[in-house]
Design an enzyme around this catalytic site. Structure first.
Site, short mmCIF file in Angstrom:
data_model
loop_
_atom_site.label_atom_id
_atom_site.label_comp_id
_atom_site.label_asym_id
_atom_site.label_seq_id
_atom_site.Cartn_x
_atom_site.Cartn_y
_atom_site.Cartn_z
N ARG A 40 0.90 -1.29 -0.02
CA ARG A 40 0.05 -0.07 -0.06
C ARG A 40 0.94 1.24 0.03
O ARG A 40 1.67 1.34 0.62
CB ARG A 40 -0.94 0.00 1.40
CG ARG A 40 -1.77 1.33 1.42
CD ARG A 40 -2.38 1.30 2.65
NE ARG A 40 -3.22 2.46 2.66
CZ ARG A 40 -3.49 3.23 3.74
NH1 ARG A 40 -3.24 2.69 4.87
NH2 ARG A 40 -4.41 4.31 3.58
N ARG A 85 -9.24 14.73 12.98
CA ARG A 85 -9.14 15.79 12.09
C ARG A 85 -10.37 16.61 11.80
O ARG A 85 -11.46 16.23 11.87
CB ARG A 85 -8.59 15.09 10.68
CG ARG A 85 -7.36 14.74 10.73
CD ARG A 85 -6.99 13.97 9.32
NE ARG A 85 -6.56 12.47 9.61
CZ ARG A 85 -6.58 11.42 8.72
NH1 ARG A 85 -7.02 11.55 7.57
NH2 ARG A 85 -6.29 10.23 9.27
#
Ligand code: AMP
Length: 411
Positions: free
Chosen positions: A90, A240
């Site tokens: 990934r 976030r």
């Protein structure tokens, strides 16, 4: 063929060993706290799980220990390492250079390194993992799968910010989008569940976990997504902020905050954690809210409201929506969040079945009524499975997934 899938973070290596093409997971695990005190290797084979507490000073040693466990532990799954036919990695940021998965050679390593500028927290860690795995398994092909690749089909109108054009030309400032492997899997699986061809399926995919993003998928291809230049934009997440007025940062800079503290505030101290002041974890917030903590409930409400706003935006982008699909730890498991997001969408054709929604926890399938024009689906994601499939396709069939294959990128 056996394929090892590796997802390398700054202090961890997640791995899964697959038997392909049947995509069966033979073993999986995690080398955690690499380079720190308390490093450990977790290893799962079938129902058996082990944790070995041992020093893992760096990623090279982590990789060696993972491979040694696969061949040498009491639950060894391989006789020798030659059985591993390829490794899939990934990689978070592929910039504008990668629209699909590729075999890694020196040129690809150099490109991933160039993209590190755009993802300084992620790409260097991914590269460290790739290099460690290439040293440990030098004879086999290594394939990179990019989180950004699925979003390569977003038209310029969707990816360009309305900043001076030279900021894009000079610095590559644009929307790239992330979680692409997950959105791609969910969109493809949705087409299957609907019994339609992917190129005829329009859906809105909601990846709601600790990190959260959504994608508008037209004819099987991403045409918009909520994350931007970095994974900070869009939805409210665990820590976030998602979308804020950028002028807030100038305002706070005027009040004495420096760049580093603002960066930390938006990425690590905001979202569910920031609003609640308690936790980034939805389950904890549910408990606290049940005990009467109003800010825990407010954080959940703001989270769901933002998802709903993006659903509305992407309905307008797509026009015809066949399904709204939920995935990730929250999307798959929280009936409460799905209900809050879908509440009021009935006039737009999405009608939730409350009983089905409560039952649809962690399982694939519908949670809308039979008459719901827009299907409501839970689709547990499988990013590792996609990486294993891409790796297998490239190695065995020379077939490369390319985000642009169905639709020319509109310029
Ligand atoms: P992920 O990053 O995909 O692992 O998702 C992590 C988020 O999923 C956290 O906020 C968890 O609280 C949430 N989550 C996981 N399991 C459940 C559950 N059974 N019910 C509600 N939220 C959950």
């Amino acid at each position: 063929m056996k394929i090892l899938v590796v997802n390398c973070g700054s202090s961890s290596i997640k791995f899964q060993l697959y038997s392909m093409p049947e995509k069966r997971v033979l073993a999986k695990g995690l080398a955690a706290k690499i380079g720190e005190e308390g490093s450990a290797l977790e290893y799962h084979v079938g129902r058996n799980a082990y944790q070995v507490d041992r020093a893992i000073p760096d990623h090279g040693e982590g990789m060696k220990q993972i491979l040694a466990t696969l061949i040498g532990s009491e639950d060894a799954i391989l006789d020798n390492l030659d059985e591993i036919g390829a490794v899939g990695h990934r990689v978070v940021h592929g910039g504008e250079e990668f629209t699909g998965s590729v075999e890694i050679g020196q040129a690809v390593l150099d490109s991933i390194e160039r993209c590190s500028d755009l993802a300084p927290l992620h790409n260097p860690a991914n590269l460290t993992g790739i290099r460690a795995a290439m040293r440990a398994l030098p004879e086999v092909p290594h394939i990179a799968c990019f989180d950004t690749a699925f979003h390569a089909t977003i038209p310029k109108m969707g990816y360009l910010y309305a900043l001076p054009y030279e900021v894009y030309k000079k610095y590559g400032v644009r929307r790239y989008g992330f979680h692409g492997t997950s959105h791609r899997y969910v969109a493809a699986q949705t087409a299957k569940l609907l019994g339609k061809a992917p190129e005829e399926t329009n859906c809105i995919t909601c990846h709601l976990g600790n990190g959260c993003s959504m994608a508008a998928v037209r004819n099987g291809l991403s045409v918009d997504t909520s994350m931007g230049l970095t994974p900070l934009e869009g939805l409210v997440m665990g820590t976030r902020s998602g979308d804020i007025d950028p002028a807030i940062l100038f305002y706070l800079a005027d009040k004495g905050y420096d760049m580093e503290s603002l960066n930390k505030m938006c990425n690590k101290k905001s979202g569910l954690l920031g609003v609640s002041g308690i936790s980034n974890d939805l389950r904890t917030l549910r408990e606290k809210s049940d005990q009467g903590d109003s800010r825990a409930q407010l954080a959940i409400d703001i989270f769901c409201y933002r998802v709903k706003k993006y659903v509305g935006a992407y309905m307008a982008v797509l026009g015809r929506v066949d399904a709204i699909c939920f995935t990730g730890g929250i999307g798959e498991n929280s009936a409460e969040v799905r209900a809050a997001v879908c509440r009021g969408l009935e006039p737009l054709g999405a009608v939730l079945d409350p009983e089905l929604n409560e039952r649809r926890i962690g399982h694939e399938g519908d949670f809308g009524t039979k008459n719901s024009r827009v299907r409501l689906l839970v689709v547990p994601t499988d990013e590792e499975g996609v990486i294993a499939t891409d790796t297998f396709d490239i190695v065995m069939q020379g077939k490369t997934y390319d985000g642009n294959q169905l639709l020319p990128v509109a310029d």
